[in-house]
Motif scaffolding. Sequence first.
Motif, PDB file in Angstrom:
ATOM      1  N   PHE A 140      -4.640   5.172  -0.089  1.00 33.49           N
ATOM      2  CA  PHE A 140      -5.848   5.976   0.081  1.00 33.49           C
ATOM      3  C   PHE A 140      -6.026   6.953  -1.090  1.00 33.49           C
ATOM      4  CE2 PHE A 140      -8.076   9.739   1.685  1.00 33.49           C
ATOM      5  CZ  PHE A 140      -9.311   9.141   1.945  1.00 33.49           C
ATOM      6  N   ASP A 141      -4.924   7.574  -1.503  1.00 34.76           N
ATOM      7  CA  ASP A 141      -5.012   8.528  -2.618  1.00 34.76           C
ATOM      8  C   ASP A 141      -5.461   7.815  -3.902  1.00 34.76           C
ATOM      9  OD1 ASP A 141      -4.212  10.403  -0.835  1.00 34.76           O
ATOM     10  OD2 ASP A 141      -2.183  10.637  -1.614  1.00 34.76           O
TER      11      ASP A 141
ATOM     12  N   ALA B 284       5.285   9.106  -5.907  1.00 37.02           N
ATOM     13  CA  ALA B 284       5.949   7.956  -6.545  1.00 37.02           C
ATOM     14  C   ALA B 284       5.335   6.633  -6.086  1.00 37.02           C
ATOM     15  CB  ALA B 284       7.436   7.985  -6.228  1.00 37.02           C
ATOM     16  N   TYR B 285       4.977   6.549  -4.820  1.00 42.01           N
ATOM     17  CA  TYR B 285       4.448   5.265  -4.319  1.00 42.01           C
ATOM     18  C   TYR B 285       3.065   4.955  -4.872  1.00 42.01           C
ATOM     19  CZ  TYR B 285       8.470   4.181  -1.602  1.00 42.01           C
ATOM     20  OH  TYR B 285       9.748   3.825  -1.255  1.00 42.01           O
ATOM     21  N   GLU B 286       2.303   5.994  -5.172  1.00 44.00           N
ATOM     22  CA  GLU B 286       0.998   5.760  -5.814  1.00 44.00           C
ATOM     23  C   GLU B 286       1.225   5.113  -7.165  1.00 44.00           C
ATOM     24  OE1 GLU B 286      -2.071   8.938  -6.177  1.00 44.00           O
ATOM     25  OE2 GLU B 286      -0.662   9.935  -4.848  1.00 44.00           O
TER      26      GLU B 286
ATOM     27  N   ARG C 276       4.325   6.592   6.321  1.00 48.57           N
ATOM     28  CA  ARG C 276       4.566   7.828   5.560  1.00 48.57           C
ATOM     29  C   ARG C 276       4.110   7.726   4.109  1.00 48.57           C
ATOM     30  NH1 ARG C 276       9.164   9.421   4.193  1.00 48.57           N
ATOM     31  NH2 ARG C 276      10.259   7.488   4.619  1.00 48.57           N
ATOM     32  N   LYS C 277       4.268   6.525   3.522  1.00 48.04           N
ATOM     33  CA  LYS C 277       4.065   6.434   2.079  1.00 48.04           C
ATOM     34  C   LYS C 277       2.948   5.490   1.640  1.00 48.04           C
ATOM     35  CE  LYS C 277       7.382   9.182   0.701  1.00 48.04           C
ATOM     36  NZ  LYS C 277       7.063  10.380  -0.078  1.00 48.04           N
ATOM     37  N   LEU C 278       3.003   4.228   2.096  1.00 48.50           N
ATOM     38  CA  LEU C 278       2.114   3.229   1.485  1.00 48.50           C
ATOM     39  C   LEU C 278       0.644   3.443   1.795  1.00 48.50           C
ATOM     40  CD1 LEU C 278       4.214  -0.028   1.945  1.00 48.50           C
ATOM     41  CD2 LEU C 278       4.185   1.643   0.105  1.00 48.50           C
ATOM     42  N   ILE C 279       0.324   3.609   3.087  1.00 47.88           N
ATOM     43  CA  ILE C 279      -1.097   3.747   3.436  1.00 47.88           C
ATOM     44  C   ILE C 279      -1.670   5.024   2.798  1.00 47.88           C
ATOM     45  CG2 ILE C 279      -2.747   3.897   5.358  1.00 47.88           C
ATOM     46  CD1 ILE C 279      -0.663   2.177   6.979  1.00 47.88           C
TER      47      ILE C 279
ATOM     48  N   PHE D 113      -5.706  -1.342  15.518  1.00 49.38           N
ATOM     49  CA  PHE D 113      -5.146  -1.229  14.172  1.00 49.38           C
ATOM     50  C   PHE D 113      -5.922  -0.188  13.360  1.00 49.38           C
ATOM     51  CE2 PHE D 113      -4.865  -3.055   9.736  1.00 49.38           C
ATOM     52  CZ  PHE D 113      -3.568  -2.608   9.503  1.00 49.38           C
ATOM     53  N   TYR D 114      -7.250  -0.241  13.467  1.00 53.16           N
ATOM     54  CA  TYR D 114      -8.072   0.740  12.746  1.00 53.16           C
ATOM     55  C   TYR D 114      -7.773   2.161  13.225  1.00 53.16           C
ATOM     56  CZ  TYR D 114     -10.999  -2.646  10.263  1.00 53.16           C
ATOM     57  OH  TYR D 114     -11.455  -3.621   9.401  1.00 53.16           O
ATOM     58  N   ALA D 115      -7.550   2.286  14.552  1.00 48.13           N
ATOM     59  CA  ALA D 115      -7.244   3.625  15.090  1.00 48.13           C
ATOM     60  C   ALA D 115      -5.933   4.129  14.466  1.00 48.13           C
ATOM     61  CB  ALA D 115      -7.135   3.558  16.610  1.00 48.13           C
ATOM     62  N   TYR D 116      -4.993   3.203  14.268  1.00 43.55           N
ATOM     63  CA  TYR D 116      -3.692   3.561  13.659  1.00 43.55           C
ATOM     64  C   TYR D 116      -3.896   4.032  12.208  1.00 43.55           C
ATOM     65  CZ  TYR D 116       0.561   2.305  10.985  1.00 43.55           C
ATOM     66  OH  TYR D 116       1.617   2.288  10.112  1.00 43.55           O
ATOM     67  N   ILE D 117      -4.695   3.264  11.449  1.00 42.21           N
ATOM     68  CA  ILE D 117      -4.921   3.653  10.036  1.00 42.21           C
ATOM     69  C   ILE D 117      -5.607   5.026   9.975  1.00 42.21           C
ATOM     70  CG2 ILE D 117      -6.068   3.002   7.844  1.00 42.21           C
ATOM     71  CD1 ILE D 117      -3.937   0.994   8.510  1.00 42.21           C
ATOM     72  N   ARG D 118      -6.609   5.219  10.874  1.00 37.97           N
ATOM     73  CA  ARG D 118      -7.303   6.525  10.881  1.00 37.97           C
ATOM     74  C   ARG D 118      -6.324   7.651  11.179  1.00 37.97           C
ATOM     75  NH1 ARG D 118     -11.111   3.774  14.273  1.00 37.97           N
ATOM     76  NH2 ARG D 118     -12.658   2.861  12.889  1.00 37.97           N
ATOM     77  N   GLU D 119      -5.429   7.368  12.129  1.00 37.55           N
ATOM     78  CA  GLU D 119      -4.447   8.401  12.515  1.00 37.55           C
ATOM     79  C   GLU D 119      -3.509   8.707  11.344  1.00 37.55           C
ATOM     80  OE1 GLU D 119      -0.576   9.501  13.926  1.00 37.55           O
ATOM     81  OE2 GLU D 119      -0.924   7.392  14.422  1.00 37.55           O
ATOM     82  N   VAL D 120      -3.075   7.651  10.634  1.00 38.91           N
ATOM     83  CA  VAL D 120      -2.182   7.859   9.473  1.00 38.91           C
ATOM     84  C   VAL D 120      -2.890   8.718   8.415  1.00 38.91           C
ATOM     85  CG1 VAL D 120      -1.027   6.681   7.554  1.00 38.91           C
ATOM     86  CG2 VAL D 120      -0.869   5.714   9.846  1.00 38.91           C
TER      87      VAL D 120
END
Length: 476
Positions: free
Chosen positions: A33-34, A422-424, A26-29, A60-67
Amino acid sequence: MVIKKKDATPPTIIVIFGVTGDLSRRKLIPALFDLEAAGMLPAKLRIIGFSRRTWSKAEFYAYIREVLSGRNHGREASFVEKFVKKFEYCQAFFDEAQAYRRLGELVVRIEKSTFKQCANKLYYLAVPPHFYEGIFRELALSGLTIPCGGNEGWARILVEKPFGNDVRTAKKLDLLLGMLFKEEQIFRIDHYLAKEALQNLLAFRFSNALFEPVWNHEHIDSIAITLAETDTVGTRGAFYDGIGALKDVGQNHLLQMLSLIAMEPPKDARADSIRRERARVLRVLHGGGSPLSQYALRGQYEGYQEEKGIAAGSTTETFFSLKVFVRNKRFRGVPFVLSSGKGLSEARTDIVISFKPPHHCPCRAKQVKCTHENRLSFRIQPNEGIELRFWIKKPGFSNELEEKHLSFSYAASVQAVRLPDAYERLLADALAGDQTLFTSTEEVQAAWRFIMPILAAWQQSPLVVYKKGTQGPASL
Ligand code: BG6
């Protein structure tokens, strides 16, 4: 290994423990990216995701793309893909000694083959707190926390709240962390401190000479700090049931908001000076000498016990309200009412400062009641902004008073500027080594010291059940 220094801007490796968990997704990835899209991450960067799932790199890459789906800041698909390729995956259990050897090998491989240079290392613990100790210990044994040497290649660690479970466990964690890192390498997170509207609090207080003379017990009647949520515990039941609202958001977010309102001006803008003043406030909190039932109330929403992961007959609070006082010259006798709850009718976080009514009412006594007071509200979320309530004479033949507002809204005033999450901000500051928006060990311990007696006393006091979608039990 001897790796030569080559580039003036050192490369960076971020290791996220718990990369497949809720916080990362929800937050870190998204925040990373932002930051990348804003050009705020180091050019030479690798992010190692550490998680238990037996995923191939492709999965794992598919997961990051989905996020990241639907989040491209108007960039080409190739920009997103380039970012995805900065990730590496390390499949492992958090308490598995071998895993840290594999992590170490991966780090060395990246340094040697990709960067050809020793890298800065940022470790992010996005895992449930019971894993902290094991991770600290294994990191220590692995040597992964040893900086490259000289001023290059720092190592830093970001630890999510709750930091410990009481004063004793917080001290124990500090002791363990202290064996690995110096205080300036430890970044204890309270993401509320990094919310834009909250950061503005100190700027507002200390750059408007208008308010400083009235920022004290002579002029302020009371202060209400509220963090209300419509969400219930959702999928976090098992975790939440072990801690409850006071530890979840009271010990940290609400007390931090209080400290920003009540602290004295820091002697300069350095992180140390600001954190010292926040800690000073947290050390002098008290319940005003009243019996607990008059200054600390707790509640649980109806149906909580049927939620997934909640123990039968649980007495964990999902709501609390505290009437707190600050034993310092500025705020003595002024009640701070801190309230928070889940499953309420609205989601809002705000701080409302009510000023005492004027001594002399200029109006004709028979016609109006002189109970009008000024009120200054900081809307932390949503609709971030500031509002000042004041009174005017109703235009026309009447002598009545009428309420008016001066207001500032981020949405209306700063459209061109994207408010960073906030996380950024936390990630950017940790990379820059700025600890201002992170809590010091003094703050964490003082906050635990204040809430633990309340929790202990609550064991003997009633738990008020409230209906979901309401305002909860009446605040103190
Ligand atoms: C977290 C708590 O620290 O803060 C959650 O664990 C809570 O229970 C959340 O919902 C509130 O944060 P925000 O940023 O959504 O207001």
